[in-house]
Scaffold this active site. Structure first.
Site, PDB file in Angstrom:
ATOM      1  CE  LYS A  69      -3.593  -2.676   2.240  1.00  0.00           C
ATOM      2  NZ  LYS A  69      -4.133  -3.172   3.527  1.00  0.00           N
ATOM      3  CD  GLN A 113      -2.928  -4.779   6.805  1.00  0.00           C
ATOM      4  OE1 GLN A 113      -2.873  -3.843   6.019  1.00  0.00           O
ATOM      5  NE2 GLN A 113      -3.533  -5.918   6.510  1.00  0.00           N
ATOM      6  CG  ASP A 136      -9.817  -0.321   5.109  1.00  0.00           C
ATOM      7  OD1 ASP A 136      -9.529  -0.538   3.917  1.00  0.00           O
ATOM      8  OD2 ASP A 136      -9.207  -0.838   6.051  1.00  0.00           O
TER       9      ASP A 136
END
Length: 308
Positions: A69, A113, A136
């Site tokens: 990412k 994460q 997200d």
């Protein structure tokens, strides 16, 4: 007579030319568009979007995902902030890190994460991410807006939104389709079912308690397979001309490979060829889209913060 009829049906079901939806090509196109827009906005504002990743602990797989990412951010001209923390960090310490990022004007997106260490309440940490930085798309407010008619979420979850982008950029009209979503996870199944409703599809969600799954799937013009079972959807279940988005990624034994394994989706791809009109391959279909949409959401957050 029955044998002749069966033969005619088989020939008819072999007559469709199946197009592969290349997720890598589409994702690369999106990333190039983002890079170009970031460059233009930097010239206009003197600023660039910022994405912060919060990694707690040293799980090798999580570390790889975070590096991917961050690399994608650098390639797109997006500022990447790394907030790596020891595995024994307390819940309060992680919470403070998230709160500090919420207050940081350089940061337009926060990605925690997962999984977090077992002593940390994931729900509490995720809920602490500001709605306006929830790239997200899993904050309860954003999910709630997705589930309500006439509401607009700040962000939509990356994988479901990637599936929609694949359809749109392949020229597939969702409006009026009968869609069957296999799987009801919070990550894919639930959000994409509601996103398809917003696009005027008629949606059925199949799950572990659904009776006679094959007959339900046979009605679908659009199949979204996200059930986590290798090659679960069989050729006989697929309506001629159906569009298939295969979200699954499963490892199965394959002695012909050096590793002894290969990746397959939740659909029998080989069996679907000649019946489905479009299908995403595994790998190379939905997978590349997730990071592309993460960057897209980060850019969206930046533009909202700058009132652009």
């Amino acid at each position: 007579l029955n044998k002749m009829f069966a033969a005619r049906v088989l020939v008819r079901r072999m007559s469709v030319s199946t197009a592969l939806i290349d997720g890598k090509v589409i994702a690369d196109t999106i990333r190039a568009e983002i890079k170009a827009e970031v460059g233009t906005l930097q010239k206009q504002t003197g600023k660039v979007p910022g994405l912060a990743t919060v990694l707690v602990g040293d799980r090798p797989d999580s570390a790889v995902y975070v590096r991917m990412k961050q690399k994608a951010c650098h390639e797109a001209g997006i500022y990447a902030a790394d907030r790596s923390m020891p595995g024994d960090s307390t819940e309060e310490e992680v919470l403070k890190t998230v709160q500090d990022l919420n207050a940081d004007p350089r940061i337009n997106g926060i990605l925690v994460q997962l999984p977090l260490p077992s002593h940390i309440n994931e729900e509490r940490i995720l809920n602490a991410v500001g709605v306006e930085k929830d790239v997200d798309g899993f904050h309860p407010v954003n999910i709630g807006r997705i589930c309500m008619k006439g509401r607009q979420a700040n962000f939509e979850p990356c994988t479901p939104k990637g599936c929609i982008e694949l359809l749109d950029r392949s020229g597939i009209k969702i409006d009026g389709m009968r869609a069957v979503v296999l799987g009801r996870s919070n990550i894919v199944g639930v959000p994409i079912a509601n996103m398809l409703l917003h696009r005027n599809a008629t949606v059925t969600v199949v799950h572990s308690r659904t009776k006679d799954i094959p007959s339900v799937v046979r009605e679908a013009d659009l199949i979204i397979a996200a059930i986590g079972q290798p090659q679960f959807v069989k050729r006989e279940w697929i309506k001629e001309g159906a569009v298939i988005i295969d979200v699954g990624i499963n490892s199965i034994s394959d002695p012909s490979k050096k590793s002894g394994k290969r990746l397959v989706g939740d659909v029998d791809t080989e069996g679907a060829m000649g019946v489905a009109s479009h299908i995403t391959p595994v790998p190379g279909g939905v997978g590349p889209m997730t990071i592309a949409i993460l960057l897209q959401n980060t850019l969206r957050g930046f533009k909202a913060a700058m009132n652009l």
